[in-house]
Write an enzyme that holds these catalytic residues in place. Sequence first.
Site, PDB file in Angstrom:
ATOM      1  N   GLU A 192      -9.400  -3.522  -1.215  1.00  0.00           N
ATOM      2  CA  GLU A 192      -9.769  -2.182  -1.661  1.00  0.00           C
ATOM      3  C   GLU A 192     -10.779  -2.232  -2.807  1.00  0.00           C
ATOM      4  OE1 GLU A 192      -6.716  -3.466  -1.111  1.00  0.00           O
ATOM      5  OE2 GLU A 192      -5.222  -1.885  -1.246  1.00  0.00           O
ATOM      6  N   CYS A 248      -1.614  -1.419  -3.738  1.00  0.00           N
ATOM      7  CA  CYS A 248      -0.797  -1.763  -4.898  1.00  0.00           C
ATOM      8  C   CYS A 248      -1.177  -0.825  -6.054  1.00  0.00           C
ATOM      9  CB  CYS A 248      -1.053  -3.223  -5.287  1.00  0.00           C
ATOM     10  SG  CYS A 248      -2.693  -3.501  -6.005  1.00  0.00           S
ATOM     11  N   CYS A 254      -4.958  -1.081  -7.075  1.00  0.00           N
ATOM     12  CA  CYS A 254      -5.875  -0.498  -6.101  1.00  0.00           C
ATOM     13  C   CYS A 254      -5.719   1.015  -6.015  1.00  0.00           C
ATOM     14  CB  CYS A 254      -5.674  -1.152  -4.743  1.00  0.00           C
ATOM     15  SG  CYS A 254      -6.151  -2.902  -4.753  1.00  0.00           S
TER      16      CYS A 254
END
Length: 161
Positions: free
Chosen positions: A61, A89, A92
């Site tokens: 990402e 996560c 990101c």
Amino acid sequence: MPFSPVQPEDEGFMALALDEARRAAGHGDVPIGAVVVSAGEVIARACNERQRRRDPTAHAEILGLQAAAGTLGTRHLTGATVYVTLEPCPMCAGALVLARVARLVFGAQDPRAGAALSLYNIVADRRLNHRVAVTPDVLAEPCADLLRAFFAARRQPDGRP
């Protein structure tokens, strides 16, 4: 922001993200891929490169957002959609908010570290100055299968599944 319904083009763009995930596995990284789309066109593709770059922040990402910002010449990716094979996560998810991405489409949910639905919901936190519309579970099984196969192979003594 509420959940965003699945759009007709979502599976096609997620298939491209899966191609990127396979590329990551090919160089020993966890198979996660991302595609950034703006105005119906792919403007960036990326895969995890944490192992390759020896960089803990080289998530698909993040690399996709960096490439997209370079393509558009701006740090604000207003109107863009990010397709990623695994729920982002916290790092990101925060980057998606900071980039002002309009929409996130992800494949497999991540109950251990997901920050767009499963464990946290950073992208929809009303305390932040931007929220990202989310469409979860697009091609979730193929995305999860790729991750399962990768980790199963790593658990085998000879490296094969």
